[in-house]
Scaffold this motif. Structure first.
Motif, mmCIF file in Angstrom:
data_model
loop_
_atom_site.group_PDB
_atom_site.id
_atom_site.type_symbol
_atom_site.label_atom_id
_atom_site.label_comp_id
_atom_site.label_asym_id
_atom_site.label_seq_id
_atom_site.Cartn_x
_atom_site.Cartn_y
_atom_site.Cartn_z
ATOM 1 N N SER A 158 -95.770 -76.963 21.779
ATOM 2 C CA SER A 158 -94.608 -76.365 21.230
ATOM 3 C C SER A 158 -94.360 -75.355 21.501
ATOM 4 O O SER A 158 -94.769 -74.123 21.112
ATOM 5 C CB SER A 158 -93.811 -77.189 20.116
ATOM 6 O OG SER A 158 -94.459 -76.206 18.633
ATOM 7 N N ARG A 159 -92.866 -74.912 21.956
ATOM 8 C CA ARG A 159 -92.818 -73.234 22.086
ATOM 9 C C ARG A 159 -90.951 -73.737 21.365
ATOM 10 O O ARG A 159 -90.428 -74.793 21.846
ATOM 11 C CB ARG A 159 -92.289 -72.742 22.702
ATOM 12 C CG ARG A 159 -92.591 -73.725 24.230
ATOM 13 C CD ARG A 159 -92.491 -72.500 24.979
ATOM 14 N NE ARG A 159 -91.529 -73.013 26.879
ATOM 15 C CZ ARG A 159 -92.495 -73.739 28.150
ATOM 16 N NH1 ARG A 159 -93.707 -72.674 27.920
ATOM 17 N NH2 ARG A 159 -91.049 -73.873 28.806
ATOM 18 N N PRO A 160 -90.495 -72.169 21.227
ATOM 19 C CA PRO A 160 -88.780 -72.519 20.248
ATOM 20 C C PRO A 160 -88.771 -71.993 21.543
ATOM 21 O O PRO A 160 -88.603 -71.750 22.649
ATOM 22 C CB PRO A 160 -88.808 -71.504 19.820
ATOM 23 C CG PRO A 160 -90.817 -70.539 19.161
ATOM 24 C CD PRO A 160 -91.052 -71.142 20.400
ATOM 25 N N ILE A 161 -87.079 -73.279 21.469
ATOM 26 C CA ILE A 161 -86.329 -72.611 22.727
ATOM 27 C C ILE A 161 -84.866 -72.285 22.459
ATOM 28 O O ILE A 161 -84.710 -72.666 20.794
ATOM 29 C CB ILE A 161 -85.465 -73.658 24.264
ATOM 30 C CG1 ILE A 161 -85.399 -75.390 23.170
ATOM 31 C CG2 ILE A 161 -86.967 -73.908 24.635
ATOM 32 C CD1 ILE A 161 -84.980 -75.864 23.911
ATOM 33 N N GLY A 162 -84.265 -71.729 23.050
ATOM 34 C CA GLY A 162 -82.831 -71.337 22.908
ATOM 35 C C GLY A 162 -82.630 -70.459 21.795
ATOM 36 O O GLY A 162 -83.773 -69.716 21.418
ATOM 37 N N GLU A 163 -81.415 -69.009 21.093
ATOM 38 C CA GLU A 163 -81.809 -67.995 21.214
ATOM 39 C C GLU A 163 -81.588 -67.754 20.130
ATOM 40 O O GLU A 163 -82.095 -67.182 19.117
ATOM 41 C CB GLU A 163 -79.651 -68.035 21.335
ATOM 42 C CG GLU A 163 -79.348 -67.638 23.013
ATOM 43 C CD GLU A 163 -78.281 -67.087 23.167
ATOM 44 O OE1 GLU A 163 -77.116 -66.419 22.357
ATOM 45 O OE2 GLU A 163 -77.208 -67.117 24.155
ATOM 46 N N ASP A 164 -80.907 -69.267 18.942
ATOM 47 C CA ASP A 164 -81.695 -69.479 17.752
ATOM 48 C C ASP A 164 -83.208 -69.984 17.147
ATOM 49 O O ASP A 164 -83.553 -69.345 16.427
ATOM 50 C CB ASP A 164 -80.800 -70.020 16.225
ATOM 51 C CG ASP A 164 -80.449 -71.604 17.528
ATOM 52 O OD1 ASP A 164 -81.699 -71.842 18.156
ATOM 53 O OD2 ASP A 164 -80.072 -72.227 17.100
ATOM 54 N N LYS A 166 -84.236 -72.441 16.329
ATOM 55 C CA LYS A 166 -84.345 -73.668 15.916
ATOM 56 C C LYS A 166 -84.450 -74.900 16.861
ATOM 57 O O LYS A 166 -85.091 -75.806 16.293
ATOM 58 C CB LYS A 166 -83.375 -73.566 14.966
ATOM 59 C CG LYS A 166 -82.537 -72.317 13.994
ATOM 60 C CD LYS A 166 -81.578 -72.595 13.139
ATOM 61 C CE LYS A 166 -81.417 -71.851 12.928
ATOM 62 N NZ LYS A 166 -80.339 -71.724 11.149
ATOM 63 N N SER A 167 -84.260 -74.760 18.509
ATOM 64 C CA SER A 167 -85.025 -76.069 18.564
ATOM 65 C C SER A 167 -85.977 -75.798 18.992
ATOM 66 O O SER A 167 -86.640 -74.395 19.921
ATOM 67 C CB SER A 167 -83.518 -75.941 20.179
ATOM 68 O OG SER A 167 -82.408 -76.207 19.556
ATOM 69 N N VAL A 168 -86.780 -76.835 19.551
ATOM 70 C CA VAL A 168 -87.956 -76.645 19.884
ATOM 71 C C VAL A 168 -88.076 -77.008 21.106
ATOM 72 O O VAL A 168 -87.592 -78.869 21.033
ATOM 73 C CB VAL A 168 -88.734 -77.166 18.657
ATOM 74 C CG1 VAL A 168 -90.845 -77.407 19.341
ATOM 75 C CG2 VAL A 168 -89.328 -76.174 17.795
ATOM 76 N N GLU A 169 -89.022 -77.028 22.645
ATOM 77 C CA GLU A 169 -89.688 -77.755 23.501
ATOM 78 C C GLU A 169 -91.425 -78.298 23.652
ATOM 79 O O GLU A 169 -91.701 -77.425 22.953
ATOM 80 C CB GLU A 169 -89.176 -76.222 24.743
ATOM 81 C CG GLU A 169 -89.741 -77.574 26.063
ATOM 82 C CD GLU A 169 -90.117 -76.625 27.571
ATOM 83 O OE1 GLU A 169 -89.758 -77.498 28.396
ATOM 84 O OE2 GLU A 169 -90.181 -74.925 26.715
ATOM 85 N N LEU A 170 -91.617 -79.984 24.337
ATOM 86 C CA LEU A 170 -92.743 -79.894 23.565
ATOM 87 C C LEU A 170 -93.003 -80.102 24.697
ATOM 88 O O LEU A 170 -92.674 -80.400 25.980
ATOM 89 C CB LEU A 170 -92.937 -81.850 22.708
ATOM 90 C CG LEU A 170 -92.210 -81.662 21.488
ATOM 91 C CD1 LEU A 170 -92.089 -83.045 20.926
ATOM 92 C CD2 LEU A 170 -92.704 -80.155 20.519
ATOM 93 N N ILE A 171 -94.761 -79.113 24.783
ATOM 94 C CA ILE A 171 -95.178 -79.649 26.179
ATOM 95 C C ILE A 171 -96.161 -80.967 26.304
ATOM 96 O O ILE A 171 -97.213 -80.872 25.206
ATOM 97 C CB ILE A 171 -96.063 -77.759 26.434
ATOM 98 C CG1 ILE A 171 -95.018 -77.393 26.500
ATOM 99 C CG2 ILE A 171 -97.347 -77.658 27.878
ATOM 100 C CD1 ILE A 171 -95.338 -75.915 26.353
ATOM 101 N N TRP A 172 -96.154 -81.814 27.072
ATOM 102 C CA TRP A 172 -96.700 -82.731 26.783
ATOM 103 C C TRP A 172 -98.167 -82.571 27.712
ATOM 104 O O TRP A 172 -98.176 -81.662 28.662
ATOM 105 C CB TRP A 172 -95.983 -83.839 27.970
ATOM 106 C CG TRP A 172 -95.443 -84.224 25.798
ATOM 107 C CD1 TRP A 172 -93.734 -83.350 26.671
ATOM 108 C CD2 TRP A 172 -95.158 -85.576 25.207
ATOM 109 N NE1 TRP A 172 -93.222 -84.265 25.141
ATOM 110 C CE2 TRP A 172 -93.835 -85.466 24.167
ATOM 111 C CE3 TRP A 172 -96.227 -86.384 25.220
ATOM 112 C CZ2 TRP A 172 -93.704 -85.623 24.020
ATOM 113 C CZ3 TRP A 172 -95.715 -86.895 23.592
ATOM 114 C CH2 TRP A 172 -94.365 -86.932 23.306
ATOM 115 N N ASP A 173 -99.258 -82.933 27.721
ATOM 116 C CA ASP A 173 -100.359 -83.706 28.389
ATOM 117 C C ASP A 173 -101.267 -84.735 28.440
ATOM 118 O O ASP A 173 -100.356 -85.756 27.651
ATOM 119 C CB ASP A 173 -101.442 -82.557 27.621
ATOM 120 C CG ASP A 173 -102.559 -82.164 28.965
ATOM 121 O OD1 ASP A 173 -102.503 -82.527 29.931
ATOM 122 O OD2 ASP A 173 -103.612 -81.512 28.854
#
Length: 190
Positions: A158-164, A166-173
Motif C-alpha cells: 500500500s502507499r499513501p495518496i493525497g496531500e494529507d 491519510k488515504s491509502v491506495e492498495l496494490i493488489w496481486d
C-alpha cells in the motif's frame, strides 16, 4: 488405507530401465502390499528420514510404482498438483482443522507423528495427470479433506495518496494458494 484399482487394458508403453541400486522402500509399505497388481497404500511413517519421492517403471510387469517416503500431507499434495517442493508454506491455508496435522514442523517433538508413506501402482501407460488425480483423491478420502489450488487476490503493498497522506491506495496481486478444507463430519442425533 488400501484402495484397489481396477485392472485395465495396457497400451504399448516405452519403459525405462534403471540401472544400479533400487531406491529405499519402507518396510511398513513392503509388509502391507496387497497381492493385487494395482493398488494404493497409505501408512504412518516409522522413521523420520529425509523425505523423497520415487517413480519407477517396472519392466517385467508394466507397472508404474509411485512411492512417497516420510512425507507430510502437504508435500504429497504439492507433488499431486504439480507445484514445486519449495512452494511457500505461507501460501497454504488450512481451514477447519489443526494446521500441524498437515504441515508439521519437522524439527518439533511431534512433527514425526504426521509423516506418511504412500505407494500407488498403476498401469505403466497411465498418464501423469491421471495418477496425480488418483493421489489427490486418495488423500482427500483418507484425511477427509477437500484441497484445491486457486489464484487469490491479495494486497501486495500500500502507499499513501493525497496531500494529507491519510488515504491509502492498495496494490493488489494474484497469488497461487493451496487451500485445504476439512470436510464436515456428519453426526447422527438420537
Amino acid at each position: 488405507m488400501t484402495t484397489l484399482l481396477p485392472k485395465t487394458a495396457l497400451k504399448n508403453a516405452t519403459l525405462t530401465r534403471s540401472r544400479g541400486r533400487m531406491p529405499y522402500v519402507p518396510k511398513a509399505i513392503v509388509d502391507k502390499r496387497p497381492k493385487e497388481r494395482y493398488y494404493s497404500l497409505l501408512v504412518p511413517s516409522e522413521k523420520d528420514i529425509s523425505p523423497f519421492i520415487s517413480v519407477l517403471h517396472g519392466t517385467r510387469n508394466d507397472v508404474l510404482r509411485i512411492n512417497f517416503v516420510c512425507m507430510a500431507v502437504y508435500e504429497c499434495y504439492l507433488y499431486a498438483f504439480g507445484l514445486p517442493s519449495n512452494f511457500p508454506k505461507e501460501q497454504i491455508i488450512v481451514l477447519g482443522d489443526d494446521r500441524v496435522k498437515y504441515i508439521p514442523c519437522r524439527s518439533c517433538q511431534y512433527g514425526g507423528k504426521h509423516l506418511y508413506e504412500y505407494e500407488l501402482t498403476v498401469p505403466a501407460s497411465t498418464e501423469r495427470e491421471e495418477y496425480q488425480q488418483r493421489i489427490i483423491n486418495d488423500f482427500n478420502q483418507h484425511f477427509q479433506l477437500d484441497v484445491n489450488v486457486e489464484k487469490l487476490s491479495i494486497v501486495k503493498e500500500s502507499r499513501p495518496i493525497g496531500e494529507d497522506g491519510k488515504s491509502v491506495e492498495l496494490i493488489w496481486d494474484e497469488q497461487i494458494t493451496m487451500i485445504m478444507r476439512k470436510k464436515p463430519t456428519l453426526t447422527l442425533e438420537k
